[in-house]
Design an enzyme around this catalytic site. Structure first.
Site, PDB file in Angstrom:
ATOM      1  N   LYS A 185       0.837  -1.205   0.000  1.00 63.28           N
ATOM      2  CA  LYS A 185       0.000   0.000   0.000  1.00 63.28           C
ATOM      3  C   LYS A 185       0.872   1.255   0.000  1.00 63.28           C
ATOM      4  O   LYS A 185       0.669   2.175  -0.772  1.00 63.28           O
ATOM      5  CB  LYS A 185      -0.928  -0.017   1.219  1.00 63.28           C
ATOM      6  CG  LYS A 185      -1.811   1.189   1.273  1.00 63.28           C
ATOM      7  CD  LYS A 185      -2.821   1.119   2.389  1.00 63.28           C
ATOM      8  CE  LYS A 185      -3.507   2.477   2.489  1.00 63.28           C
ATOM      9  NZ  LYS A 185      -4.481   2.547   3.552  1.00 63.28           N
ATOM     10  N   GLU A 191      10.627  -4.920   4.045  1.00 64.66           N
ATOM     11  CA  GLU A 191      10.659  -6.330   3.628  1.00 64.66           C
ATOM     12  C   GLU A 191      10.272  -6.473   2.156  1.00 64.66           C
ATOM     13  O   GLU A 191      10.925  -7.178   1.384  1.00 64.66           O
ATOM     14  CB  GLU A 191       9.669  -7.155   4.469  1.00 64.66           C
ATOM     15  CG  GLU A 191      10.052  -7.305   5.930  1.00 64.66           C
ATOM     16  CD  GLU A 191       9.483  -6.189   6.812  1.00 64.66           C
ATOM     17  OE1 GLU A 191       9.238  -5.068   6.284  1.00 64.66           O
ATOM     18  OE2 GLU A 191       9.295  -6.433   8.010  1.00 64.66           O
ATOM     19  N   GLY A 244      -4.725  -1.898   4.517  1.00 59.39           N
ATOM     20  CA  GLY A 244      -3.979  -3.085   4.085  1.00 59.39           C
ATOM     21  C   GLY A 244      -4.695  -4.382   4.424  1.00 59.39           C
ATOM     22  O   GLY A 244      -4.886  -5.252   3.573  1.00 59.39           O
ATOM     23  N   ARG A 245      -5.165  -4.501   5.668  1.00 56.61           N
ATOM     24  CA  ARG A 245      -5.785  -5.770   6.089  1.00 56.61           C
ATOM     25  C   ARG A 245      -7.205  -5.921   5.555  1.00 56.61           C
ATOM     26  O   ARG A 245      -7.877  -6.904   5.849  1.00 56.61           O
ATOM     27  CB  ARG A 245      -5.730  -5.901   7.610  1.00 56.61           C
ATOM     28  CG  ARG A 245      -6.323  -4.738   8.377  1.00 56.61           C
ATOM     29  CD  ARG A 245      -5.967  -4.785   9.861  1.00 56.61           C
ATOM     30  NE  ARG A 245      -6.374  -3.576  10.570  1.00 56.61           N
ATOM     31  CZ  ARG A 245      -5.660  -2.461  10.638  1.00 56.61           C
ATOM     32  NH1 ARG A 245      -4.495  -2.405  10.024  1.00 56.61           N
ATOM     33  NH2 ARG A 245      -6.076  -1.412  11.311  1.00 56.61           N
ATOM     34  N   GLU A 329      -4.616  -6.301  14.740  1.00 58.73           N
ATOM     35  CA  GLU A 329      -4.091  -5.017  14.267  1.00 58.73           C
ATOM     36  C   GLU A 329      -5.206  -3.948  14.270  1.00 58.73           C
ATOM     37  O   GLU A 329      -4.937  -2.765  14.470  1.00 58.73           O
ATOM     38  CB  GLU A 329      -3.494  -5.152  12.851  1.00 58.73           C
ATOM     39  CG  GLU A 329      -2.636  -3.962  12.457  1.00 58.73           C
ATOM     40  CD  GLU A 329      -1.748  -4.232  11.238  1.00 58.73           C
ATOM     41  OE1 GLU A 329      -0.523  -4.362  11.408  1.00 58.73           O
ATOM     42  OE2 GLU A 329      -2.281  -4.310  10.122  1.00 58.73           O
ATOM     43  N   HIS A 360      -5.430 -32.823  19.040  1.00 53.28           N
ATOM     44  CA  HIS A 360      -4.392 -33.695  19.602  1.00 53.28           C
ATOM     45  C   HIS A 360      -3.209 -32.896  20.115  1.00 53.28           C
ATOM     46  O   HIS A 360      -2.137 -33.455  20.348  1.00 53.28           O
ATOM     47  CB  HIS A 360      -3.951 -34.705  18.534  1.00 53.28           C
ATOM     48  CG  HIS A 360      -5.100 -35.531  18.053  1.00 53.28           C
ATOM     49  ND1 HIS A 360      -5.510 -36.675  18.706  1.00 53.28           N
ATOM     50  CD2 HIS A 360      -5.970 -35.343  17.032  1.00 53.28           C
ATOM     51  CE1 HIS A 360      -6.569 -37.171  18.078  1.00 53.28           C
ATOM     52  NE2 HIS A 360      -6.868 -36.379  17.062  1.00 53.28           N
ATOM     53  N   LYS A 470       9.522  -0.597  13.948  1.00 53.01           N
ATOM     54  CA  LYS A 470      10.122  -0.331  12.620  1.00 53.01           C
ATOM     55  C   LYS A 470      11.155   0.787  12.750  1.00 53.01           C
ATOM     56  O   LYS A 470      12.255   0.709  12.194  1.00 53.01           O
ATOM     57  CB  LYS A 470       9.046   0.147  11.637  1.00 53.01           C
ATOM     58  CG  LYS A 470       8.066  -0.892  11.190  1.00 53.01           C
ATOM     59  CD  LYS A 470       7.156  -0.266  10.113  1.00 53.01           C
ATOM     60  CE  LYS A 470       5.885  -1.067   9.913  1.00 53.01           C
ATOM     61  NZ  LYS A 470       4.926  -0.427   9.040  1.00 53.01           N
TER      62      LYS A 470
HETATM   63  O1  F6P Z   1       3.430  -2.838   9.646  1.00 52.81           O
HETATM   64  C1  F6P Z   1       2.082  -3.065   9.541  1.00 52.81           C
HETATM   65  C2  F6P Z   1       1.593  -2.841   8.141  1.00 52.81           C
HETATM   66  O2  F6P Z   1       1.573  -1.491   7.861  1.00 52.81           O
HETATM   67  C3  F6P Z   1       0.229  -3.465   7.923  1.00 52.81           C
HETATM   68  O3  F6P Z   1      -0.792  -2.687   8.396  1.00 52.81           O
HETATM   69  C4  F6P Z   1       0.222  -3.675   6.457  1.00 52.81           C
HETATM   70  O4  F6P Z   1      -0.754  -4.572   6.042  1.00 52.81           O
HETATM   71  C5  F6P Z   1       1.631  -4.166   6.243  1.00 52.81           C
HETATM   72  O5  F6P Z   1       2.421  -3.474   7.188  1.00 52.81           O
HETATM   73  C6  F6P Z   1       2.169  -3.953   4.869  1.00 52.81           C
HETATM   74  O6  F6P Z   1       2.174  -2.605   4.503  1.00 52.81           O
HETATM   75  P1  F6P Z   1       2.304  -2.180   2.996  1.00 52.81           P
HETATM   76  O7  F6P Z   1       1.157  -2.752   2.254  1.00 52.81           O
HETATM   77  O8  F6P Z   1       2.288  -0.692   2.988  1.00 52.81           O
HETATM   78  O9  F6P Z   1       3.600  -2.724   2.475  1.00 52.81           O
END
Ligand code: F6P
Length: 498
Positions: A185, A191, A244-245, A329, A360, A470
Site C-alpha cells: 500500500k 521487507e 492493508g488488512r 491489528e 491432539h 520499525k
Molecule cells: O506494519 C504493519 C503494516 O503497515 C500493515 O498494516 C500492512 O498490512 C503491512 O504493514 C504492509 O504494509 P504495505 O502494504 O504498505 O507494504
C-alpha cells in the site's frame, strides 16, 4: 456514555450454558442465523435474550447505526489518518464515487490479466506475489482455500525478509516464465522492497533481459512504484482509504485473480457484498457480525484474553493467521478514537489452528485448563476432495463433538478425568466452500471487527502500534549512538555481528 449498559452486562447473573438451553426453548432459533449460504450458531455462547437486548441498547448508545452508515457512505471512520474505510466500495457498497473509482481500477486489473493471458508477457507459468501483512495474508488465504484444483497460474507468496523465505518461494518457479507482483500500500515497506530487489536480481541472474518489465506493482502510492522503476502501465492502484488488512478485494487481489480466474474473483466480491447488505440492514438481534461482537465483548469483559478459531477444513488453514492480523491489528488498542484510555479489555489475542490436528495438541487446555477460551469452529458441510465421504463425516463429527464436549463437560469422581463444561463456542458452517461463501465469510469477520470497535469506541482502521519497532530497527541499522543503547540490545547486536 454507555456505563449503565456495561454495568448491566457485568452484573448479569451467570447461568450455565446447558441451563440456558433449558430456560430458553427457542434459544437455538434466536441465536442461529443463515446469511449468504452460511449457518452461524452462537447458541453455545452465554448470550441470552436479556444480554442481547442490553448489548443492542449499548450499541445504540455507542452510535452504532451512525458509525455503520458512515462506513458505507464513505465518511471519515479513520479519524487519526483522516480517511474513510473503502473496502466496502470495492464490492459495490460504498459511496458512489468510491464505487465508481474501485470499479474502474478493477477493470484496469482485468485488462492487465487479459493481457497476461493473451501472451503480452510471453509465456507465463508462475507468479511470485511479494507483500507482507495485509498485502499478502488475504491473497494467500484465497489461493490456498480456492485454488487447489485450479488450472490457473502457479502463485507463490513471499513476505518475510528472511532469505530462507525467498529461497523457498522461488524454489519451484521458473524465472524465465514468472511474473513478479509487488504489493505494498505504502510502497515503503522494508521487507517488500528488499524482496522485490532480490526478485529482480533472481530474474536477471537467470538471463531475463528486462527484469523490470516482468514486475507488476500494486499500491496506493503509484508515484512511489514509478520512482522504483516500474512502468506505469504495470502499476495497479487502489484507494488510500482501503486499509492493508481490508485490501484483498482491491487490486491487491490480482495474484489471486490470476490463480483462480476472473469469475471466481467476482463471485468472491459478490459474496462479500451480500454480507455487506446483511450487516447494513439487519436489525441488531439478527445482525450476525453484531451479535458475534456482543459475545466477543461479553467474554473480553469477563477476562478472556484470547479467542481461538479452528478451521475444520484444510482449505481454511490460513484463516487463523488472516484473522490474527484483521482482529489484533484493528482492535489491539487501549485508547478510544479521541485518545482517551477506555479502561477495559480491547481485542483478545486471536489464535487457532486446524481441526482435527489441534484436538491432539492444544484442546486439553480448552477442556480442562484454568483459562477460559471462547472457541470458534469453521467448517463446510460439503467436501471437495477425492477421498471417501467418511473422511468428511469424521471431520465434521469431530468439530461438532468438540463444541458439545466444551459445553456439557462430564463429571467424574476422579478430578483428573472430570470435565467442567460450560465452556463457550461458536460454529460457522458453510454449505460449501466456494468463492461466494468465502467472500461472505471474510466480510463477516471484517464487520464483526468493526462492530467490536464501535462498541469500544476505538478506531479499527489505523495501526500506529507497529511503527515504533520499525523505527528502532531503522535506527539500529543506521548505527545508533552506542551510549544510548541499552546493554541487553547492545550485547545481542555484538553477539550476532549486526
Ligand atoms: O506494519 C504493519 C503494516 O503497515 C500493515 O498494516 C500492512 O498490512 C503491512 O504493514 C504492509 O504494509 P504495505 O502494504 O504498505 O507494504
Amino acid at each position: 456514555m454507555a456505563g449503565k449498559q456495561w454495568q448491566a452486562i457485568d452484573s448479569h447473573g451467570a447461568r450455565r450454558l446447558d441451563e440456558l438451553f433449558k430456560a430458553e426453548p427457542d434459544r437455538l432459533s434466536r441465536l442461529s442465523f443463515e446469511v449468504a449460504g452460511i449457518y452461524f450458531d452462537w447458541s453455545k455462547t452465554h448470550l441470552d435474550t436479556e444480554l442481547v437486548e442490553t448489548f443492542a441498547a449499548l450499541s445504540e448508545k455507542q452510535g452504532f447505526a451512525a458509525a455503520r452508515e458512515a462506513l458505507f457512505a464513505g465518511g471519515i471512520v479513520n479519524p487519526s489518518e483522516g480517511q474513510p474505510a473503502e473496502h466496502v466500495a470495492e464490492r459495490g457498497n460504498g459511496a458512489p464515487d468510491a464505487v465508481d473509482l474501485a470499479s474502474a481500477r478493477r477493470q484496469r486489473m482485468r485488462a492487465l490479466i487479459d493481457a497476461i493471458e493473451g501472451g503480452a508477457f510471453g509465456d507465463v507459468t508462475g507468479v511470485l506475489h511479494i507483500g507482507i501483512g495485509g498485502s499478502v495474508l488475504g491473497p494467500a488465504l484465497l489461493v490456498d482455500a480456492l485454488g487447489r484444483r485450479s488450472v490457473g497460474y502457479k502463485v507463490k507468496f513471499l513476505s518475510n525478509i528472511d532469505g530462507e523465505a525467498f529461497d523457498e518461494a522461488v524454489g519451484d518457479l521458473d524465472p524465465a516464465t514468472t511474473l513478479v507482483v509487488a504489493a505494498s500500500k505504502t510502497f515503503t515497506t522494508t521487507e517488500t522492497l528488499a524482496n522485490m530487489g532480490a526478485a529482480l536480481r533472481w530474474l536477471a541472474a537467470a538471463g531475463v533481459e528486462d527484469p523490470h518489465g516482468r514486475l507488476i506493482a500494486v499500491t496506493a502510492r503509484p508515484e512511489a512504484a514509478v520512482e522504483a522503476g516500474i512502468d506505469e502501465t504495470r502499476v495497479l492502484q487502489f484507494a488510500p482509504g482501503v486499509g492493508g488488512r481490508y485490501s484483498l478485494w482491491s487490486s491487491v487481489g490480482v495474484s489471486a485473480a490470476l490463480a483462480l480466474g476472473w469469475d471466481m474473483f467476482e463471485e468472491l466480491l459478490e459474496g462479500a457484498a451480500e454480507m455487506d447488505r446483511h450487516f447494513r440492514f439487519a436489525e441488531a438481534a439478527q445482525n450476525v457480525p453484531l451479535v458475534a461482537a456482543f459475545a466477543d465483548r461479553l467474554y473480553a469483559r469477563q477476562g478472556c484474553q484470547t479467542r481461538a478459531v479452528f478451521a475444520y477444513d484444510e482449505r481454511l488453514r490460513l484463516l487463523p493467521a488472516y484473522l490474527q492480523q484483521l482482529e489484533m491489528e484493528s482492535n489491539g488498542k487501549s485508547v478510544t478514537a479521541d485518545g482517551k484510555p477506555f479502561g477495559q479489555a480491547s481485542a483478545p489475542v486471536t489464535w487457532g489452528g486446524t481441526g482435527t490436528d489441534a484436538q491432539h495438541a492444544v484442546f486439553q487446555l480448552l477442556h480442562q485448563g484454568t483459562v477460559r477460551v471462547p472457541a470458534e469452529f469453521v467448517a463446510a458441510a460439503e467436501a471437495d476432495h477425492s477421498q471417501a465421504d467418511e473422511h468428511h463425516r469424521l471431520l465434521l463429527l469431530n468439530a461438532f463433538a468438540q463444541g458439545a464436549a466444551l459445553m456439557h463437560g462430564r463429571a467424574s469422581d476422579d478430578p483428573q478425568r472430570s470435565y467442567p463444561g460450560d465452556r463457550p463456542s461458536s460454529t460457522v458452517l458453510l454449505e460449501r466452500l466456494d468463492a461466494r461463501s468465502l467472500g461472505a465469510l471474510i466480510a463477516f469477520y471484517e464487520h464483526r471487527t468493526f462492530a467490536n470497535a464501535v462498541l469500544l469506541g476505538i478506531n479499527p482502521f489505523d495501526q500506529f502500534g507497529v511503527e515504533l519497532g520499525k523505527q528502532i530497527a531503522r535506527e539500529l541499522g543506521e548505527g545508533t549512538d552506542e551510549a544510548t543503547l541499552d546493554p541487553s540490545t547492545r550485547a545481542l547486536m555484538e553477539r550476532a555481528g549486526v
